[in-house]
Design a protein around this motif. Structure first.
Motif, PDB file in Angstrom:
ATOM      1  N   ILE A 143       0.845  -1.202   0.000  1.00  0.00           N
ATOM      2  CA  ILE A 143       0.000   0.000   0.000  1.00  0.00           C
ATOM      3  C   ILE A 143       0.878   1.249   0.000  1.00  0.00           C
ATOM      4  O   ILE A 143       0.671   2.173  -0.788  1.00  0.00           O
ATOM      5  CB  ILE A 143      -0.979  -0.017   1.200  1.00  0.00           C
ATOM      6  CG1 ILE A 143      -2.041  -1.100   0.982  1.00  0.00           C
ATOM      7  CG2 ILE A 143      -1.598   1.357   1.433  1.00  0.00           C
ATOM      8  CD1 ILE A 143      -2.841  -1.465   2.221  1.00  0.00           C
ATOM      9  N   VAL A 144       1.883   1.269   0.859  1.00  0.00           N
ATOM     10  CA  VAL A 144       2.803   2.407   0.917  1.00  0.00           C
ATOM     11  C   VAL A 144       3.540   2.550  -0.411  1.00  0.00           C
ATOM     12  O   VAL A 144       3.692   3.664  -0.932  1.00  0.00           O
ATOM     13  CB  VAL A 144       3.782   2.272   2.111  1.00  0.00           C
ATOM     14  CG1 VAL A 144       4.887   3.328   2.038  1.00  0.00           C
ATOM     15  CG2 VAL A 144       3.025   2.377   3.430  1.00  0.00           C
ATOM     16  N   GLN A 145       3.979   1.439  -0.999  1.00  0.00           N
ATOM     17  CA  GLN A 145       4.661   1.488  -2.296  1.00  0.00           C
ATOM     18  C   GLN A 145       3.740   2.071  -3.369  1.00  0.00           C
ATOM     19  O   GLN A 145       4.186   2.865  -4.218  1.00  0.00           O
ATOM     20  CB  GLN A 145       5.125   0.092  -2.709  1.00  0.00           C
ATOM     21  CG  GLN A 145       6.266  -0.427  -1.872  1.00  0.00           C
ATOM     22  CD  GLN A 145       6.540  -1.914  -2.135  1.00  0.00           C
ATOM     23  OE1 GLN A 145       5.734  -2.613  -2.758  1.00  0.00           O
ATOM     24  NE2 GLN A 145       7.668  -2.385  -1.623  1.00  0.00           N
ATOM     25  N   ALA A 146       2.484   1.691  -3.356  1.00  0.00           N
ATOM     26  CA  ALA A 146       1.533   2.206  -4.343  1.00  0.00           C
ATOM     27  C   ALA A 146       1.349   3.716  -4.186  1.00  0.00           C
ATOM     28  O   ALA A 146       1.334   4.453  -5.177  1.00  0.00           O
ATOM     29  CB  ALA A 146       0.192   1.487  -4.220  1.00  0.00           C
ATOM     30  N   ILE A 147       1.223   4.174  -2.956  1.00  0.00           N
ATOM     31  CA  ILE A 147       1.035   5.611  -2.714  1.00  0.00           C
ATOM     32  C   ILE A 147       2.300   6.371  -3.105  1.00  0.00           C
ATOM     33  O   ILE A 147       2.221   7.443  -3.729  1.00  0.00           O
ATOM     34  CB  ILE A 147       0.635   5.882  -1.248  1.00  0.00           C
ATOM     35  CG1 ILE A 147      -0.704   5.181  -0.938  1.00  0.00           C
ATOM     36  CG2 ILE A 147       0.553   7.382  -0.967  1.00  0.00           C
ATOM     37  CD1 ILE A 147      -1.030   5.096   0.545  1.00  0.00           C
ATOM     38  N   GLU A 148       3.471   5.826  -2.784  1.00  0.00           N
ATOM     39  CA  GLU A 148       4.730   6.457  -3.204  1.00  0.00           C
ATOM     40  C   GLU A 148       4.800   6.550  -4.730  1.00  0.00           C
ATOM     41  O   GLU A 148       5.197   7.584  -5.272  1.00  0.00           O
ATOM     42  CB  GLU A 148       5.923   5.630  -2.704  1.00  0.00           C
ATOM     43  CG  GLU A 148       6.230   5.823  -1.248  1.00  0.00           C
ATOM     44  CD  GLU A 148       7.385   4.956  -0.776  1.00  0.00           C
ATOM     45  OE1 GLU A 148       8.162   5.480   0.054  1.00  0.00           O
ATOM     46  OE2 GLU A 148       7.521   3.796  -1.205  1.00  0.00           O
ATOM     47  N   SER A 149       4.403   5.503  -5.401  1.00  0.00           N
ATOM     48  CA  SER A 149       4.419   5.492  -6.858  1.00  0.00           C
ATOM     49  C   SER A 149       3.506   6.570  -7.413  1.00  0.00           C
ATOM     50  O   SER A 149       3.888   7.321  -8.322  1.00  0.00           O
ATOM     51  CB  SER A 149       3.992   4.114  -7.375  1.00  0.00           C
ATOM     52  OG  SER A 149       3.869   4.099  -8.762  1.00  0.00           O
ATOM     53  N   ALA A 150       2.297   6.665  -6.892  1.00  0.00           N
ATOM     54  CA  ALA A 150       1.342   7.686  -7.356  1.00  0.00           C
ATOM     55  C   ALA A 150       1.870   9.084  -7.043  1.00  0.00           C
ATOM     56  O   ALA A 150       1.733  10.001  -7.859  1.00  0.00           O
ATOM     57  CB  ALA A 150      -0.020   7.473  -6.715  1.00  0.00           C
ATOM     58  N   SER A 151       2.486   9.251  -5.883  1.00  0.00           N
ATOM     59  CA  SER A 151       3.034  10.541  -5.493  1.00  0.00           C
ATOM     60  C   SER A 151       4.188  10.935  -6.409  1.00  0.00           C
ATOM     61  O   SER A 151       4.310  12.105  -6.795  1.00  0.00           O
ATOM     62  CB  SER A 151       3.504  10.483  -4.035  1.00  0.00           C
ATOM     63  OG  SER A 151       4.028  11.729  -3.625  1.00  0.00           O
ATOM     64  N   ASN A 152       5.008   9.978  -6.788  1.00  0.00           N
ATOM     65  CA  ASN A 152       6.141  10.269  -7.674  1.00  0.00           C
ATOM     66  C   ASN A 152       5.690  10.661  -9.073  1.00  0.00           C
ATOM     67  O   ASN A 152       6.412  11.357  -9.783  1.00  0.00           O
ATOM     68  CB  ASN A 152       7.085   9.062  -7.766  1.00  0.00           C
ATOM     69  CG  ASN A 152       7.835   8.859  -6.469  1.00  0.00           C
ATOM     70  OD1 ASN A 152       8.069   9.795  -5.714  1.00  0.00           O
ATOM     71  ND2 ASN A 152       8.220   7.620  -6.203  1.00  0.00           N
ATOM     72  N   LYS A 153       4.502  10.212  -9.476  1.00  0.00           N
ATOM     73  CA  LYS A 153       3.990  10.517 -10.811  1.00  0.00           C
ATOM     74  C   LYS A 153       3.211  11.824 -10.861  1.00  0.00           C
ATOM     75  O   LYS A 153       2.858  12.296 -11.927  1.00  0.00           O
ATOM     76  CB  LYS A 153       3.100   9.374 -11.323  1.00  0.00           C
ATOM     77  CG  LYS A 153       3.886   8.107 -11.590  1.00  0.00           C
ATOM     78  CD  LYS A 153       2.985   6.971 -11.997  1.00  0.00           C
ATOM     79  CE  LYS A 153       3.783   5.694 -12.175  1.00  0.00           C
ATOM     80  NZ  LYS A 153       2.931   4.534 -12.400  1.00  0.00           N
ATOM     81  N   ALA A 154       2.915  12.360  -9.677  1.00  0.00           N
ATOM     82  CA  ALA A 154       2.104  13.598  -9.607  1.00  0.00           C
ATOM     83  C   ALA A 154       2.885  14.800 -10.090  1.00  0.00           C
ATOM     84  O   ALA A 154       4.060  14.854 -10.101  1.00  0.00           O
ATOM     85  CB  ALA A 154       1.623  13.830  -8.168  1.00  0.00           C
TER      86      ALA A 154
END
Length: 154
Positions: A143-154
């Motif tokens: 879950i944390v990895q997914a949120i980090e991934s989405a945050s990095n793409k923002a």
């Protein structure tokens, strides 16, 4: 006593005649048929019922529907754009962040509210921001990895 509650739900104007002290969770699930928001503990402790009201994550199980009057409410059903997943939803799929999936809508909505405030979250900010959303399956790392991934793409 019933009240007329006008608000925006997933981008659409909504008007309900409802008991104002009913929880937003049950209005969403029962009255409006939006079952993506889950009932977990019923005491605001687990986060399964999290939705976004006025850009803030709220636990809908104890949130009186009268409090949404004049505000925008976003549920998990309101994130995708037609058949196109929201980037956060896509990141959850990409990282296998859902095991049983029960907590996933609340996790995504809490993360969405965090990203509204800060689209470039650090690992520690994600951990702190998500600490009160519980996953009984133990998918927190993904879950944390997914949120980090989405945050990095923002």
């Amino acid at each position: 006593m019933k009240e007329t509650i006008n608000f925006k739900l997933n981008g659409k104007p909504t008007s309900l005649d409802v008991e104002g002290d009913r929880s937003l969770l049950w209005v969403l699930r029962t009255d409006l048929g939006l079952t993506g928001t889950k009932y977990g503990c019923g005491m605001t402790l687990c986060g399964a019922c999290t939705v976004v009201v006025g850009r803030e994550a709220v636990r809908s199980c104890q949130f009186p529907v009268r409090e949404v009057r004049g505000k925008e409410v976003i549920t998990i059903e309101g994130l995708a754009n037609g058949d196109k997943l929201h980037p956060l939803q896509a990141a959850f799929v990409e990282h296998g962040a859902a095991q049983c999936g029960y907590c996933t809508p609340g996790m995504i909505m809490n993360a969405y509210a965090l990203l509204l405030k800060n689209p470039k979250l650090t690992h520690d900010q994600i951990i702190m921001g998500m600490e009160h959303n519980l996953c009984r399956c133990g998918s927190h790392t993904r879950i944390v990895q997914a949120i980090e991934s989405a945050s990095n793409k923002a």
